[in-house]
Design an enzyme around this catalytic site. Sequence first.
Site, PDB file in Angstrom:
ATOM      1  N   ASP A  99       0.821  -1.213   0.000  1.00  0.00           N
ATOM      2  CA  ASP A  99       0.000   0.000   0.000  1.00  0.00           C
ATOM      3  C   ASP A  99       0.853   1.261   0.000  1.00  0.00           C
ATOM      4  O   ASP A  99       1.501   1.581   1.000  1.00  0.00           O
ATOM      5  CB  ASP A  99      -0.906  -0.027   1.243  1.00  0.00           C
ATOM      6  CG  ASP A  99      -1.785   1.196   1.359  1.00  0.00           C
ATOM      7  OD1 ASP A  99      -2.054   1.837   0.324  1.00  0.00           O
ATOM      8  OD2 ASP A  99      -2.214   1.514   2.487  1.00  0.00           O
ATOM      9  N   ASP A 286      -2.251   5.719  -5.149  1.00  0.00           N
ATOM     10  CA  ASP A 286      -2.505   4.838  -4.014  1.00  0.00           C
ATOM     11  C   ASP A 286      -2.817   3.418  -4.485  1.00  0.00           C
ATOM     12  O   ASP A 286      -3.888   3.152  -5.028  1.00  0.00           O
ATOM     13  CB  ASP A 286      -3.678   5.417  -3.210  1.00  0.00           C
ATOM     14  CG  ASP A 286      -4.028   4.590  -1.987  1.00  0.00           C
ATOM     15  OD1 ASP A 286      -3.305   3.632  -1.691  1.00  0.00           O
ATOM     16  OD2 ASP A 286      -5.025   4.914  -1.325  1.00  0.00           O
TER      17      ASP A 286
END
Length: 505
Positions: A99, A286
Amino acid sequence: MRRFYLLGALCLLILTCCLVPASCDGLVRIGLKKRPLDFQGIKAAKIARMQIRWGKGMKGVGLDNSDTDIISLKNYMDAQYYGEIGIGSPPQKFTVIFDTGSSNLWVPSSKCVFSIACLLHPKYKHTKSNTYQKIGTSCDIHYGSGSVSGFLSQDHVEVGGLVVKDQVFMEATKEGSLTFVAAKFDGILGLGFQEISVGDVVPLWYNMVEQDLVKESVFSFWLNRDPDDKEGGELVFGGVDPKHFKGKHTYVPITQKGYWQFEIEDFLIAEQSTGFCEDGCAAIVDSGTSLLAGPTTVITQINHAIGAAGVVSTECKQLVSQYGEAIWDLLVSGVLPDKVCSQLGLCVFNGARSVSSHIKTVVEEENKDQLSAGEDPLCTTCEMLVVWVQNQLKQKKTKENVFSYVNQLCESLPSPMGESAVDCNTLWRMPNVSFTIGSKDFTLTPDQYVLKTGDGMTTVCLSGFIALDVPAPRGPLWILGDVFMGVYHTVFDYGKLQVGFAEAA
């Protein structure tokens, strides 16, 4: 004979090179798995974001001006791509989301006994590791769908065959979210900057660079968007794989460390500017979310263009009826767009931005920690109307046509519950959309930004865009998730503090 020995030595060297953790080209590769998107998962993710938007989903955490406000919005319900790591000696295997929108590493702990999620996933047992070191400091990470809490420990972490020594991570003892119960992954490995690391823990990527485990201070994502391919993609540490992209990358500098944040110069629908990012918009890339999140003002225009289902906003139309003429007159007379709503008395300009001019009710006072000043409905709606009218004025549209279009946009405001279904049979007539980054347009076609779930008669098409309003100074903000990263190979250059995008192969 001597040449024979030299040839043999060379073959042995090549064989040895290919057997060590880093490949012969000096890159460390992690194969990513991909789970299919499902309608309920996307819907649940959108609802969770809406709850956080109004301060319902997590106590004490709202959209404030802190550097952790985006982490507080994450819920991973729509995360698709994950891979395997090992922690300890010998390594205990875990599946994690890589992430770029957070910076901590955590996995379930053997001490997690009261959370259902922990019962359904493998747990780290420090008693079975020869390299474990106790820290014990309590840690609490807040996400949009709940918090994950536990304590810090230190151990070796194996990533793509490399071993990162003495990495500090969190052993999760409580996972307060149903998200992690049904998740295909066990934990999160954050690839953001240390500035947003909870507990100021040094991120794993920093230690990988510090311990000279990679050739370059660069990592890159290639996400496979082919729904029929079992290969999910590849995360490459130490550089880029030329087979993953076409042409050259366009690089832009990181504008604020924490997230991989950069500047978007414009957003276009059917090659027409939406007028919202004329002065620049912040964006973060992201890998922990599948969707594209942006300001309601722009998402409404996208909904209208693609026929996404919304809700009829009575308040929006009433504001058009009551103040539309005045907004038109002020803009035509040369009043700056960001001063129009304050001149109408709907917002108060405090020298930096517009805030609500209305007397706060008891309910607003009680929720002042959750709601930012700019979230007053009349002020926010007025600011949206100004952007829409100003954009139409630039296209030299008549007043009648402008307000007809604005009223249609009112009907296309994103649904409060986040639903955004579109007709699968109309993809051919939907417009392309483009982000202008580094003076280059990065275009997404309807096939790329509309997500399909199900098969045959049960196929459902959903817009890959969701509304997300982050207040100043952090916002307005775009979040470019896997919908964008799947189309454009993405390079995260830690050494030069820049991100790069090129067409994915």
